[in-house]
Design an enzyme around this catalytic site. Structure first.
Site, PDB file in Angstrom:
ATOM      1  N   ASN A 130       0.830  -1.204   0.000  1.00 48.31           N
ATOM      2  CA  ASN A 130       0.000   0.000   0.000  1.00 48.31           C
ATOM      3  C   ASN A 130       0.863   1.253   0.000  1.00 48.31           C
ATOM      4  OD1 ASN A 130      -1.978   1.938   0.234  1.00 48.31           O
ATOM      5  ND2 ASN A 130      -3.085   0.934   1.877  1.00 48.31           N
ATOM      6  N   ASP A 131       1.556   1.501   1.103  1.00 45.47           N
ATOM      7  CA  ASP A 131       2.326   2.738   1.221  1.00 45.47           C
ATOM      8  C   ASP A 131       3.405   2.855   0.152  1.00 45.47           C
ATOM      9  OD1 ASP A 131       0.838   3.435   3.439  1.00 45.47           O
ATOM     10  OD2 ASP A 131       2.212   2.463   4.841  1.00 45.47           O
ATOM     11  N   VAL A 132       3.977   1.738  -0.289  1.00 48.33           N
ATOM     12  CA  VAL A 132       5.094   1.785  -1.235  1.00 48.33           C
ATOM     13  C   VAL A 132       4.642   2.083  -2.661  1.00 48.33           C
ATOM     14  CG1 VAL A 132       6.503   0.245   0.174  1.00 48.33           C
ATOM     15  CG2 VAL A 132       5.065  -0.707  -1.648  1.00 48.33           C
TER      16      VAL A 132
ATOM     17  N   SER B 175       0.603   3.480   7.431  1.00 47.50           N
ATOM     18  CA  SER B 175       0.762   4.929   7.578  1.00 47.50           C
ATOM     19  C   SER B 175      -0.579   5.594   7.828  1.00 47.50           C
ATOM     20  CB  SER B 175       1.393   5.526   6.320  1.00 47.50           C
ATOM     21  OG  SER B 175       0.504   5.419   5.232  1.00 47.50           O
TER      22      SER B 175
END
Length: 470
Positions: free
Chosen positions: A396-398, A438
């Site tokens: 997700n965050d990456v 995050s």
């Protein structure tokens, strides 16, 4: 333990073990040579342990063999039972054991200095040995309590979100100054209260440094704690007059610190903020739910199979969700099927994907994904412009473009994969309700070329493989 002058052959043996440890680190730098590196490390440790047993009168042979048997049995049993997906929390737990070992050795040396050969005039402990002892105990205690918190977060037994205490930076600074001041004072006064206070404060600050750090930043935390455990071992090596411990501890400590720095740089974060325990603290502000409802497209396994089969270039981006679902084997099977259909398949690994350094690499290697199909971010970033399908599984965050555009985002400045440049994006996640660690909503969900595949990652990939077969 009776300290004596180390024989020349023992010094050479310790030097050989040090060289083997260096070769082990070199081998572990690449998945292709990691098995060889592991063997070098095991051989180096065997030489160091045998040399220490031969040159020091530690205890009777039955006691030594009994301790080795108990420790070896626990290690073997744990290694057989542990899943590769649980490796991060196992690593954190092992770090805690190293830290506690340093604390116990330091206290043993304090309570019986004569056995360690560190007494000076009037039977007092030599000042330099007190300094080494104090630092070893302090670093070991920090490593232990910090690793316990990391283990609880990684194992899901404690919330992965940052826990922010009021005035935490002031508390941390005052505690650290007190530890350093008392360690210096310990060189002039070896009273019990001094070393006991240092130990208690070190246990406390280890706890305080890790609880403000969010789950998304755990790869850096694990690397940092690995570094701490190395420095604790090195400090105890000086107390024990053991060259192998000094060499090994310095290698682990320096390599862990370098890796932490590299990972911080990969995320555009400050290395000092990691040490201060503030890394990832702002992540709590993002919340755990998507911030707004926007139109999005849902797809099925059949839809995904059709598009994948028609593609020429597919880039697979795995994340922690793949690890939780244990979908790596099904993913490799899907990749094999696509390659038989003439599709060019690559795997893209972000430096902080997963919960420890190299987590995704380890899982893909376990599933026998060829090493030459796995690429780091900087090596594959330019390929997304020619990519037909970006297949995101549990990440997700990456892949969140907010890192590039939203200065208020807690992940702003972190390099992310340019999946928005791919012709089609397939995103596997359990539901639309949650966000990454995050806590930031992801614009990729709502792009015109994105197809959301909402299901357990393993089941969805297995269904895609079945659809490809038909």
């Amino acid at each position: 333990m009776e300290h004596a002058v180390t024989p020349s052959w023992a010094s050479l043996a310790y030097l050989a073990s040090g060289v083997l440890f260096i070769l082990a680190l070199r081998g572990l730098s690449s998945p292709a040579t990691s098995r060889t590196g592991n063997r070098f490390g095991m051989l180096g440790m065997l030489i160091a342990v045998v040399t220490t047993l031969v040159t020091h009168q530690l205890a009777s042979l039955p006691e030594i063999l009994g301790a080795l048997a108990i420790g070896g049995a626990i290690g073997w049993f744990t290694a057989k039972r542990i899943q590769m997906t649980d490796m991060p929390q196992l690593v954190a737990a092992f770090h805690s054991l190293v830290g506690m070992a340093a604390v116990l050795v330091g206290w043993a040396a304090y309570l019986n200095p004569g056995a360690f050969g560190i007494t000076g005039a009037e039977g007092l402990i030599e000042p330099q040995s007190r300094l080494e002892m104090g630092l070893g105990i302090a670093i070991g205690a920090i490593t232990f309590s910090g690793s316990i918190i990391a283990f609880l977060k990684l194992a899901g037994k404690m919330s992965g979100k940052p826990i922010l205490l009021p005035g935490r930076h002031v508390i941390n600074l005052v505690t650290l100054v007190a530890i350093l001041g008392l360690t210096g004072y310990f060189m002039t006064d070896q009273s019990l209260w001094v070393i006991a206070t240092v130990t208690a404060l070190a246990f406390l600050i280890g706890f305080l440094l890790i609880i403000p750090i969010g789950g998304a930043d755990m790869p850096v935390v694990v690397s940092m704690l690995n570094s701490y455990s190395g420095w604790a071992a090195a400090a105890m090596g000086f107390t024990l007059h053991n060259t192998a411990m000094i060499i090994t501890g310095a290698l682990v400590g320096s390599s862990g610190a370098i890796l932490s720095y590299i990972m911080c740089k990969a995320m555009s974060r400050s290395f000092l903020s990691v040490i201060a325990g503030g890394f990832g603290a702002a992540a709590e502000a993002g919340g755990g739910e998507a911030k707004e409802q926007r139109p999005w497209k849902r797809g099925s396994a059949d839809d995904a199979a059709f598009l994948l089969k028609e593609a020429e270039n597919v880039i697979i981006i795995p994340g922690y969700g793949m690890a939780v679902a244990q979908a790596q084997h099904a993913l490799r099977e899907m990749g094999d099927v696509l390659k038989k259909e003439g599709v060019n398949v690559k795997y893209a690994i972000h430096p902080v994907a997963g919960r420890m350094p190299g987590h995704m690499n380890v899982l893909l290697a376990e599933a026998n994904v060829p090493y030459d199909e796995v690429f780091e971010l900087e090596d594959i970033q330019s390929d997304f412009a020619q990519c037909d399908v970006a297949f995101i599984i549990g990440a997700n965050d990456v892949v969140n473009p907010a890192a590039k555009s939203d200065k208020s985002s807690p992940i702003y400045g972190m390099p992310v994969f340019d999946v928005d440049k791919a012709k089609t994006v397939m995103f596997i996640k359990r539901s639309m309700g949650g966000t990454g660690y995050s806590g930031v909503d992801n614009d990729v969900f709502y792009m015109d070329q994105t197809m959301m595949l909402l299901a357990d990652a393993k089941k969805m990939v297995e269904d895609i493989v079945k659809a490809l077969a038909h």
